[in-house]
Design a protein around this motif. Structure first.
Motif, short mmCIF file in Angstrom:
data_model
loop_
_atom_site.label_atom_id
_atom_site.label_comp_id
_atom_site.label_asym_id
_atom_site.label_seq_id
_atom_site.Cartn_x
_atom_site.Cartn_y
_atom_site.Cartn_z
N ILE A 27 16.04 -2.27 29.36
CA ILE A 27 16.68 -0.83 28.58
C ILE A 27 15.44 0.25 28.70
CG2 ILE A 27 17.98 -0.26 26.68
CD1 ILE A 27 18.94 -3.59 26.78
N ILE A 28 16.71 1.16 28.87
CA ILE A 28 15.40 2.85 28.79
C ILE A 28 15.77 3.63 27.55
CG2 ILE A 28 14.31 4.19 30.29
CD1 ILE A 28 13.67 2.41 32.03
N GLY A 29 15.43 3.88 26.96
CA GLY A 29 15.62 5.40 26.88
C GLY A 29 14.56 6.48 27.54
N PHE A 30 15.68 7.40 27.52
CA PHE A 30 14.81 9.07 28.00
C PHE A 30 15.97 10.42 27.86
CE2 PHE A 30 18.15 10.98 31.35
CZ PHE A 30 19.17 9.84 30.80
N ASP A 31 15.08 11.52 28.07
CA ASP A 31 15.36 12.56 27.99
C ASP A 31 15.12 13.52 28.47
OD1 ASP A 31 16.81 14.58 25.58
OD2 ASP A 31 14.37 15.08 25.20
N THR A 32 15.75 14.64 28.77
CA THR A 32 15.12 15.90 29.79
C THR A 32 14.58 17.47 29.41
OG1 THR A 32 17.68 16.17 29.98
CG2 THR A 32 16.30 15.20 31.63
N GLU A 33 14.13 17.54 29.44
CA GLU A 33 14.01 19.71 29.37
C GLU A 33 14.36 19.84 30.22
OE1 GLU A 33 13.31 19.17 25.98
OE2 GLU A 33 12.48 17.19 25.97
N THR A 34 15.00 21.59 29.64
CA THR A 34 15.73 22.12 30.87
C THR A 34 14.90 23.62 30.46
OG1 THR A 34 16.98 22.21 29.44
CG2 THR A 34 17.10 20.85 31.80
N ILE A 82 18.32 -2.00 36.23
CA ILE A 82 18.35 -0.72 34.76
C ILE A 82 19.99 -1.06 34.37
CG2 ILE A 82 17.95 1.24 34.12
CD1 ILE A 82 16.13 2.67 35.80
N ASP A 83 19.95 -1.78 33.24
CA ASP A 83 20.46 -2.37 32.90
C ASP A 83 21.40 -1.38 31.70
OD1 ASP A 83 22.01 -4.84 33.07
OD2 ASP A 83 21.32 -5.63 31.13
N MET A 84 20.64 -0.41 31.17
CA MET A 84 21.49 0.32 30.55
C MET A 84 20.28 1.29 30.64
SD MET A 84 22.09 0.04 26.39
CE MET A 84 23.16 -1.14 26.24
N LEU A 85 21.00 2.67 30.17
CA LEU A 85 20.38 4.16 30.05
C LEU A 85 20.78 4.51 28.56
CD1 LEU A 85 20.00 6.07 33.38
CD2 LEU A 85 18.29 5.40 32.33
N PRO A 106 25.56 2.64 39.83
CA PRO A 106 27.06 2.80 39.48
C PRO A 106 26.82 1.78 38.45
CG PRO A 106 26.65 2.83 41.57
CD PRO A 106 25.69 2.77 41.38
N ASP A 107 26.48 -0.21 38.01
CA ASP A 107 26.79 -1.04 37.36
C ASP A 107 25.76 -0.54 35.92
OD1 ASP A 107 28.32 -1.74 38.90
OD2 ASP A 107 26.71 -3.35 40.10
N CYS A 108 24.68 0.70 35.50
CA CYS A 108 23.86 1.16 34.64
C CYS A 108 25.28 1.17 33.58
CB CYS A 108 22.99 1.82 35.40
SG CYS A 108 22.01 3.02 34.34
N LYS A 109 24.76 0.53 32.62
CA LYS A 109 25.74 1.05 31.80
C LYS A 109 24.41 2.24 30.81
CE LYS A 109 27.05 -3.76 29.56
NZ LYS A 109 25.60 -4.22 29.73
N LEU A 110 26.32 3.24 30.23
CA LEU A 110 25.15 3.93 29.48
C LEU A 110 25.13 4.14 27.90
CD1 LEU A 110 26.77 7.24 31.34
CD2 LEU A 110 24.27 5.98 32.15
#
Length: 633
Positions: A27-34, A82-85, A106-110
């Motif tokens: 279960i992973i937290g993430f963030d993008t910068e643009t 990766i179960d969840m993003l 496709p199976d990864c939960k958001l």
DNA sequence: GGCTGCGAGACTCG
DNA sequence: TCACGAGTCTCGCAGCC
């Protein structure tokens, strides 16, 4: 927290790879910068991850190993372990990553922490800075300040990492809260799957006929200029024509037709007309409704009504829409699922939910909606739920008469009109597919209009006899008779409204068919008129929520199912090239290869009708055209 | 005197 | 009490430099 900044492919492989080597699902937290918010031109600056007590920031922009790192991320994201993003406004991050062909499995939960915050308490702000402060006591820095240090500064690295960390920690707090409030079903089965549709809407956009828009712009300039001259003459207002520095002729008028103050002064003091309607602050109103009451008493008023319509169309739609057209001729607006308290999605920059419909006040060569087109070889298909909110009224109240009226395929507005006004219409002729129905619909057009706009819809909004009487210029007794006839036709609707009010009195909140909650004022001391006003307002909002909110959730489910259907067909040999381009309350609009337009409508209809299991049947109306206006004919 | 922010009022849609 | 849910435009005023 064990923090790292990763700059080489080797470091990225080592850090992220160590997670993939773990036994457990991730279960992973993430963030993008643009670099910017503009979809077509924005670039990925960096990406941060957080997992348990480990976090990292990957520096991507200007990195000599950028391609290798992106390639690694492509594989990392689609890894099925990766179960969840978790992300804050995760659809934004996924949209950016999609530009680099990086997609989750496709199976990864958001898990979108912004959406979760909206479900947990719709009345609080949903930005990460507020939520981190409230739930985590973390004071996040502002993007603008940190950006000044540069993409490769330690300050910026810290900023990116902290966002991923806060998002991950928020998830740990929000997940139990969602469970506690029985919101996980709505969250994981409706809201999160829908985000993929939101991404489609924002990335694909809708094509604009620029030449047609320009033509309409020129036409509007001429119409408005003509109206101004006529208004000056009718109102005895001085004007003259001057040539400006560019050599163009300009009309100079000693009056501003857009100023309500100047208009009130002119209408009352010069034209000697009496304005009866007032604004909320007690000033004379120059609204369309107010002006219509004195229309016919002076030629100026009719011209002013036309002028208002024309300038609104020109200033709010035709003119500003130019600046929203991207280099590929399409408009990409911003869609939000965390603003409207009823769960409706909203749209801005520009707001495509308020595209003007055909008007009967001014003559223009074509409708504004006809500027929204399908590319060559494609069609626009529009699918509407027929009377969606009234169907939900039936489902929510379980009023058998209302359910039967819908099941029998009767016109609900004409049915109400027949009861209230004792109209001489045989029962079977209320059915929309009866050969005599169109004749009766035409014959009792006025009564049907009252049934719809004076009774059916106002009662969902909680309108009182006082309000109906005012709007239709009838006595309050007569308005009360209308309401009573409606409730005698549908008695369980009345009971259901009363039960809703009782629920609000007892708990201060209501829960809809899908489990979404609306927290209203929890107690109502009745000493002051403000308290009483708030209480009745909460009653109206509460019952309206029970009807409007499930309609919104149903639309999200339908749009998600239709997207999945499109994805399957788009990959097949019969490539539909179908994309969802608009979602307008109860209407789903898509663009599709013209050879599949007809057949796709049947498939989409099934998805929309069957996406929710209710006792009330839902029906769909389809329209196909080369432009958006044509789908409404 | 010019700029910015904000509330009021009006209009668009379902 | 006196119609629910939204966004956007213009005007006109207040506050600031």
């Amino acid at each position: 927290m064990n923090r790292k900044v990763l700059k080489t492919l080797n470091e990225v492989e080592h850090w992220l790879g160590s997670f993939l080597a773990m036994e457990t699902n991730l279960i992973i937290g993430f963030d993008t910068e643009t670099t910017s918010l503009d979809y077509l031109t924005q670039e990925l600056v960096g990406i941060s991850f957080c997992f348990n007590t480990n976090s990292c920031y990957i520096d991507i922009i200007d990195n000599p190993e950028k391609e290798g790192i992106l390639d690694f991320l492509r594989n990392f994201f689609k890894y099925k372990k990766i179960d969840m993003l978790i992300g804050h406004n995760i659809s934004y991050d996924l949209k950016v990553l999609g530009k680099y062909n990086i997609y989750p499995h496709p199976d990864c939960k958001l898990f979108c922490t912004q959406t979760a915050a909206h479900l947990i308490n719709e009345n609080l702000p949903k930005n990460l800075t507020f939520l981190a402060g409230k739930y985590l006591s973390i004071n996040l820095k502002s993007w603008n300040k940190v950006k000044m240090y540069g993409w490769h500064s330690q300050e910026f690295y810290n900023y990116g990492t902290e966002d991923a960390e806060s998002t991950y920690k928020l998830f740990q707090i929000q997940y139990p809260l969602l469970k506690l409030q029985n919101l996980t079903d709505l969250f994981f089965n409706v809201e999160m799957p829908f985000l993929k549709v939101k991404i489609d809407l924002e990335t694909h956009g809708i094509l604009i006929d620029k030449e047609k828009l320009d033509e309409l712009k020129q036409e509007m300039i001429k119409i408005i200029s003509d109206l101004k001259i006529k208004m000056c003459e009718a109102g005895d207002i001085e004007y003259w024509v001057e040539t400006n520095l560019m050599g163009q002729k300009e009309m100079i008028i000693s009056f501003n037709f857009n100023s309500s103050q100047q208009l009130v002064n002119l209408i009352t003091n010069k034209l000697n007309l009496e304005i009866k309607e007032q604004t909320d602050n007690g000033n004379p109103s120059t609204s369309e409704k107010s002006l219509k009451q004195i229309n016919g008493q002076h030629p100026f008023i009719d011209l002013l009504l036309q002028y208002k319509k024309a300038t609104k169309l020109s200033n709010a739609f035709v003119e500003p829409f130019h600046k929203f057209i991207d280099s590929d001729g399409r408009i990409r607006c911003s869609w939000q699922n965390t603003i409207a308290v009823t769960g409706r999605i909203i749209c801005s920059n520009p707001n495509l939910l308020q595209l003007p419909r055909k008007n009967d006040l001014i003559e223009i060569p074509y409708e504004f909606r006809s500027c929204f087109i399908a590319p060559k070889g494609k069609k626009i298909v529009s699918m509407d739920y027929v009377g969606q909110e009234l169907c939900w009224l039936a489902e929510v109240t379980q009023d058998q008469n209302l359910i039967n009226t819908i099941k029998e395929g009767k016109d609900l507005h004409l049915t109400t009109a027949k009861t209230v006004f004792n109209l001489d219409i045989p029962d079977e002729c209320l059915k929309i597919n009866h050969p005599d129905y169109p004749m009766f619909k035409k014959k009792y057009k006025k009564q049907r209009h009252i049934g719809k706009n004076g009774i059916n819809f106002p009662l969902i909004y909680g309108k009182s006899s006082y309000g109906i009487a005012k709007d239709f210029n009838i006595t309050e007794e007569e308005a009360k008779r209308w309401i009573d006839s409606f409730f005698s036709l549908y008695p369980d609707v009345k009971k259901s409204i009363a039960a809703c009010h009782k629920q609000i009195d007892e708990t201060g909140e209501v829960t809809d068919w899908f489990g979404r909650k609306r927290r209203l004022l929890s107690d109502f001391p009745t000493e002051t008129s403000t308290d009483i006003s708030n209480k009745y307002r909460a009653y109206r909002q509460g019952f309206n929520f029970l009807v409007q909110s499930p309609s919104a959730s149903q639309m999200k489910l339908a749009a998600t199912n239709v997207k999945n259907l499109f994805d399957a067909w788009n990959k097949s040999n019969d490539n539909w090239e179908a994309k969802t381009i608009l979602m307008i309350y109860d209407e789903l609009v898509y663009e599709i290869n013209e050879e599949y337009a007809e057949v796709s409508a049947d498939f989409v209809r099934d998805e929309m009708e069957d996406c929710v299991k209710t006792s009330v049947p839902f029906t769909i109306e389809a329209g196909i055209g080369q432009n958006y206006a044509e789908t409404k004919i």
